[in-house]
Enzyme design. Structure first.
Site, PDB file in Angstrom:
ATOM      1  CD  GLU A   1      65.855  24.856  61.487  1.00 15.28           C
ATOM      2  OE1 GLU A   1      66.448  24.243  60.561  1.00 15.28           O
ATOM      3  OE2 GLU A   1      65.640  26.073  61.454  1.00 15.28           O
TER       4      GLU A   1
ATOM      5  CG  HIS B   1      57.922  34.069  58.034  1.00 11.75           C
ATOM      6  ND1 HIS B   1      57.937  33.927  56.672  1.00 11.75           N
ATOM      7  CD2 HIS B   1      59.194  33.830  58.462  1.00 11.75           C
ATOM      8  CE1 HIS B   1      59.172  33.612  56.281  1.00 11.75           C
ATOM      9  NE2 HIS B   1      59.943  33.547  57.353  1.00 11.75           N
TER      10      HIS B   1
END
Length: 346
Positions: A74, A142
């Site tokens: 990322e 998450h």
């Protein structure tokens, strides 16, 4: 003319019952057709079409140069997007889950958010960081929203749509923006069909934009102003309908974006109702709910409000057990109860 949902009232408009991820993919396709500077990349955005399908079909339509699968890196591909934006491209970077954005946060808040300011506006930063947030029973790592985190960092626009119509229109507006936009889709809404939504279900085929920073009154009411965003808009509408049967008329406002924050619409409503409840799936502390409450009080003064309350996710990691998540995250039953509690306290 617009309806109270903010959706243009156009006779004969071609609409479909598609899900939110298809709305986003369609918006990106139309923007890529309109402007060849728009590029999309991230993990699994090409061949797979995104983990939720929100980039499906784009690589086939535009090729691997404009829709590129990246390694799990990322920091590298977000940094590449910053460089592309500086050179005049309009990159859309997908970070699969907002929870993972910490690994490239330096590129987000020190590069994307600051370069336009540091260059006196001479270098643009037309970049979209597209990611999925929200609680869907996936445990602490998450199940976060984090729009309050990004809103705290100057230089970023922060968007969190609640409906299919807004998802398509806000994405188009984000791609066209000359400032960086963090676009947070709710995991629980992405695969939901338009026909199941309480608002914003009609999605035209043609391109359109929903202005960034313009809230929508999705349900008019006279007794209390309920301000919220993303998936809790639908939950709040269900709660409002339940409360209507008890004689309580709740006005529901969908902020649509955290930055820019449309306090004008909120204050106009609170000035009529005199009561404010802010509902936020993000963490309660130091976040959106406190900003809205403080902003309203600063503008209207304390005498304009007879009651103010907040209902958000407490400052604890989201539990793994779905039953415990449901106990801490605002949903229609707890939202309705928060309104009832305000009534008992008045």
């Amino acid at each position: 003319m617009t309806t109270t949902t903010g959706v243009p009232a156009r006779a004969g408009t071609d609409v479909r019952n598609i899900n939110v991820s298809q709305c986003v993919a369609e918006s990106l396709r139309l923007e890529m057709e309109r402007d060849d500077r728009v590029v999309v990349f991230g993990e699994d955005v090409g061949l797979q079409g995104g983990v939720f399908g929100s980039t499906r079909g784009l690589q086939k339509a535009f090729g691997r140069d404009r829709v590129r699968d990246t390694p799990i890196s990322e920091m590298a591909f977000t940094g590449a997007a910053v460089g592309l934006a500086m050179e005049g491209y309009r990159p859309v970077v997908e970070i699969m889950f907002v929870d993972f954005i910490g690994v490239c946060l330096e590129q987000v808040y020190n590069a994307a958010a600051k370069i336009r300011y540091m260059t006196g506006g001479r270098v643009g930063m037309p970049m979209v960081i597209k990611t999925a947030g929200g609680c869907i029973g996936s445990a602490a790592q998450h199940s976060q929203c984090l729009w309050g985190t990004f809103a705290h960092l100057p230089g970023l626009q922060v968007v969190a749509p609640s409906s299919p119509y807004d998802s398509k229109g806000l994405m188009a507006a984000a791609v066209r923006s000359d400032d960086p936009v963090v676009f947070i889709e709710h995991k629980g809404l992405l695969l939901q069909k338009a026909g199941t939504f309480t608002h914003g279900a009609q999605v035209p085929r043609e391109s359109y934009t929903v202005p960034l920073g313009q809230a929508s009154v999705v349900r008019p009411g006279s007794d209390l102003t309920l301000v919220t965003i993303s998936a809790t808009v639908g939950e709040s509408l269900h709660a409002a309908e339940e409360l209507a049967g008890e004689g309580v008329d709740v006005e529901v406002i969908d902020l649509r974006s955290v930055v820019p924050l449309d306090l004008d619409t909120v204050c106009a409503s609170v000035a009529r109702t005199g009561r404010l409840l802010v509902v936020d799936e993000d963490y309660l502390g130091f976040g959106l709910s406190g900003e809205v409450v403080t902003g309203v009080i600063e503008r209207l003064g304390t005498r304009a409000l007879s009651q103010v309350a907040r209902h958000g996710t407490p400052d604890v990691p989201v539990p793994a057990a779905l039953s415990l998540e449901q106990a801490v995250v605002p949903r229609r039953a707890s939202i309705a109860q928060a309104v009832r509690d305000m009534g008992r306290a008045s």
